[in-house]
Design an enzyme around this catalytic site. Structure first.
Site, PDB file in Angstrom:
ATOM      1  N   HIS A  34       1.115   4.092   8.102  1.00 57.48           N
ATOM      2  CA  HIS A  34       0.218   5.068   8.724  1.00 57.48           C
ATOM      3  C   HIS A  34       1.052   6.087   9.486  1.00 57.48           C
ATOM      4  CE1 HIS A  34      -3.439   2.928   7.718  1.00 57.48           C
ATOM      5  NE2 HIS A  34      -2.966   1.817   8.247  1.00 57.48           N
ATOM      6  N   ASN A  74      -6.428   0.867  -2.972  1.00 55.38           N
ATOM      7  CA  ASN A  74      -7.263   1.586  -1.982  1.00 55.38           C
ATOM      8  C   ASN A  74      -6.634   2.931  -1.602  1.00 55.38           C
ATOM      9  OD1 ASN A  74      -5.204   0.296  -0.525  1.00 55.38           O
ATOM     10  ND2 ASN A  74      -6.428   0.177   1.330  1.00 55.38           N
ATOM     11  N   ARG A 116      -0.143   4.384  -0.929  1.00 53.11           N
ATOM     12  CA  ARG A 116      -0.943   5.553  -0.494  1.00 53.11           C
ATOM     13  C   ARG A 116      -1.005   6.730  -1.463  1.00 53.11           C
ATOM     14  NH1 ARG A 116      -3.308   2.224   2.969  1.00 53.11           N
ATOM     15  NH2 ARG A 116      -2.150   1.805   4.886  1.00 53.11           N
ATOM     16  N   HIS A 146       0.873  -1.189   0.000  1.00 53.14           N
ATOM     17  CA  HIS A 146       0.000   0.000   0.000  1.00 53.14           C
ATOM     18  C   HIS A 146       0.902   1.228   0.000  1.00 53.14           C
ATOM     19  CE1 HIS A 146      -3.709  -2.281   0.946  1.00 53.14           C
ATOM     20  NE2 HIS A 146      -2.885  -3.061   1.630  1.00 53.14           N
ATOM     21  N   ASP A 148      -8.924  -4.635  -1.715  1.00 46.99           N
ATOM     22  CA  ASP A 148      -8.239  -4.847  -0.431  1.00 46.99           C
ATOM     23  C   ASP A 148      -8.362  -3.629   0.478  1.00 46.99           C
ATOM     24  OD1 ASP A 148      -6.596  -6.525   1.299  1.00 46.99           O
ATOM     25  OD2 ASP A 148      -5.100  -4.963   1.052  1.00 46.99           O
ATOM     26  N   PHE A 179      -5.796   0.036  11.095  1.00 44.79           N
ATOM     27  CA  PHE A 179      -5.173  -1.283  10.939  1.00 44.79           C
ATOM     28  C   PHE A 179      -3.971  -1.181  10.005  1.00 44.79           C
ATOM     29  CE2 PHE A 179      -9.655  -2.285  11.823  1.00 44.79           C
ATOM     30  CZ  PHE A 179      -9.545  -3.283  12.785  1.00 44.79           C
ATOM     31  N   ASP A 205       2.001  -6.965   2.699  1.00 41.74           N
ATOM     32  CA  ASP A 205       0.890  -6.110   3.149  1.00 41.74           C
ATOM     33  C   ASP A 205       1.437  -4.856   3.846  1.00 41.74           C
ATOM     34  OD1 ASP A 205      -1.661  -5.157   3.442  1.00 41.74           O
ATOM     35  OD2 ASP A 205      -2.291  -6.615   4.952  1.00 41.74           O
ATOM     36  N   HIS A 250      -2.940 -12.559   2.714  1.00 38.75           N
ATOM     37  CA  HIS A 250      -2.662 -12.584   4.163  1.00 38.75           C
ATOM     38  C   HIS A 250      -3.459 -13.615   4.966  1.00 38.75           C
ATOM     39  CE1 HIS A 250      -6.124  -9.922   3.926  1.00 38.75           C
ATOM     40  NE2 HIS A 250      -5.423  -8.851   3.635  1.00 38.75           N
TER      41      HIS A 250
HETATM   42 ZN   LIG Z   1      -6.173  -6.929   3.210  1.00 37.70          ZN
HETATM   43 ZN   LIG Z   2      -3.476  -5.013   2.275  1.00 39.13          ZN
END
Ligand SMILES: [Zn+2]
Ligand SMILES: [Zn+2]
Length: 436
Positions: free
Chosen positions: A315, A101, A71, A69, A158, A329, A311, A238
């Site tokens: 953050h 995402n 971002r 991710h 996801d 999360f 994964d 995952h």
């Molecule tokens: Zn996920």
């Molecule tokens: Zn993920």
């Protein structure tokens, strides 16, 4: 403390063993890189090249992460394609598939093109994953064929599980002939019921809402049935529970076209990591029991699970400094992935007492394994080819510290852990990382 820089004109990797994951053969040899391409060692000036001392090291193809991710667009304060690429390079990765995402989500061909354009010239190759549904809303299918034509390598919502089985069924059906996987974050929202850690005696004692293993297993089972019915390719990300590992194993035995991954954190950590309300250990799916952790290890050792994926989910400090309920999360994972996975898999072995994996088998789970899931070709380790390499010191013990982090974020519960096996150098797309 390592460095990331432009690759010198000539590099000699001296005294190491080259492991080719496509042939699974190892050979002791020096490796030379000139202007970013592999060349015969005789082809570079003696004395003029930068030398990597690779005695005791394994040199192999750069790692491939199929679950990151980064971002961008929208949350560049957490990570960008550029900063994420640096984290990847420091972790030994030369390619990363990025999840859609973002804000806005990547749900059309323009978004896919945006990611590809923004990634030109970065030290690792970026492969965009497109959303399954419009705006990741879980209802209307996104422009799957158009995104594939623009360069998407897979589809996923996801971050948000696809709750409507008919939507996932149609997505699997429409993408059947594309040969690319649909990746569904498998958690039944109703069973999860707002859980923020594994449901167990510990969650009861801590007074935190529990997320039962059933929430994952029930949706994995549904997804596997849908994949079997629709004939599409499902990839389970995952995997965190013994129940889900068992389901994947049983459906593979039935011949269903499915693949699955495990993260280094589900291999190496358990719910114990949240005992002191450490928000850095709050991930989805959650860290589970010791029995679940061992089952995930077994799944990788016996081939039920196809690859390791990070994964990597950055953050900000402010977000993670909130309480367990409010903190988001996710944890970062690129820089610690090899250290954690290698440490656990090489020594752990199966719960039945068999021996663990060899370093080379761990490397397969980071190269050929993920490449097969995503239908990617590895770059041949031959003269004339672009240098896409990682140099590993398999026996080096090291402690993971903040100095090892290149991500824009620092949210990981792994700081201070000691790993066996370290990335000494990565060479990719005209850049290099060295851990010196
Ligand atoms: Zn996920
Ligand atoms: Zn993920």
């Amino acid at each position: 403390m390592g460095t990331i820089a432009a690759l010198p004109g000539e590099v000699l990797i001296k005294g190491g063993t080259l492991y080719d994951p496509t042939t699974r053969k190892s050979r002791r040899m020096d490796i030379a890189v000139k202007n970013g391409l592999l060349v015969e060692p005789a082809g570079i000036r003696s004395g003029g090249a930068e030398v990597i001392d690779a005695r005791g090291c394994i040199v192999t193809h750069g790692f491939i992460d199929i679950h990151g991710h980064f971002r961008e667009p929208g949350r560049e304060d957490k990570e960008t394609l550029a900063t994420g690429s640096r984290a990847a390079l420091a972790g030994g990765f030369s390619r990363v598939c990025v999840m859609p995402n973002t804000d806005p989500p990547i749900d059309g061909p323009e978004g896919v093109s945006f990611i590809l354009e923004r990634s030109e010239g970065l030290p690792v190759a970026i492969y965009p994953i497109g959303a399954v549904t419009r705006g990741q809303g879980g209802e209307d299918l996104a422009e799957l064929l158009e995104m594939r034509a623009a360069g998407a390598v897979a589809f996923s919502d996801d971050g948000v599980p696809i709750q409507d089985g008919q939507v996932l069924r149609r997505a699997l059906y429409y993408t059947r002939d594309l040969g690319v996987p649909i990746i569904n974050h498998a958690e039944d929202e109703h069973l999860r019921a707002g859980g923020i850690m594994n449901e167990s005696a510990l969650s009861t004692r801590l007074g935190l809402p529990g997320n039962p293993a059933l929430a994952e297993a029930a949706m994995v089972y549904r997804d596997l049935l849908l994949a079997e019915d629709a004939g599409g390719r499902l990839h389970v990300p995952h995997v965190s529970t013994a129940l889900a590992v068992d389901l994947v194993r049983r459906f593979k035995e039935r011949g269903t076209a499915i693949t699955a991954e495990a993260t280094p954190h589900h291999l190496g950590l358990t719910e114990e990591a949240v005992r002191d309300f450490n928000t850095h250990a709050k991930v989805a799916p959650p860290l589970r029991s010791e029995e679940d952790r061992q089952a995930v290890v077994d799944g990788l050792v016996d081939g039920t699970l196809d690859c390791i994926a990070t994964d990597h989910a950055p953050h900000t400090v402010e977000e993670k400094e909130q309480d367990m309920y409010r903190a988001p999360f996710g944890m970062i994972g690129l820089e610690s992935a090899f250290g954690m996975a290698h440490t656990i898999l090489r020594k752990a072995g199966l719960s039945g007492g068999q021996t663990g994996l060899s370093t080379e088998q761990v490397l397969d789970l980071l190269t050929t394994g993920p490449a097969r899931v995503m239908g990617l070709e590895l770059t041949p380790l031959e003269p004339g080819q672009p240098a896409e390499l990682v140099v590993l010191a398999p026996d080096e013990e090291w402690t993971f510290t903040r100095d090892d982090i290149y991500s824009r974020s620092r949210n990981t519960p792994m700081l201070g852990l000691t790993f066996t096996g370290r990335v000494r150098a990565t060479i990719s797309r005209g850049s290099w990382f060295t851990s010196r």
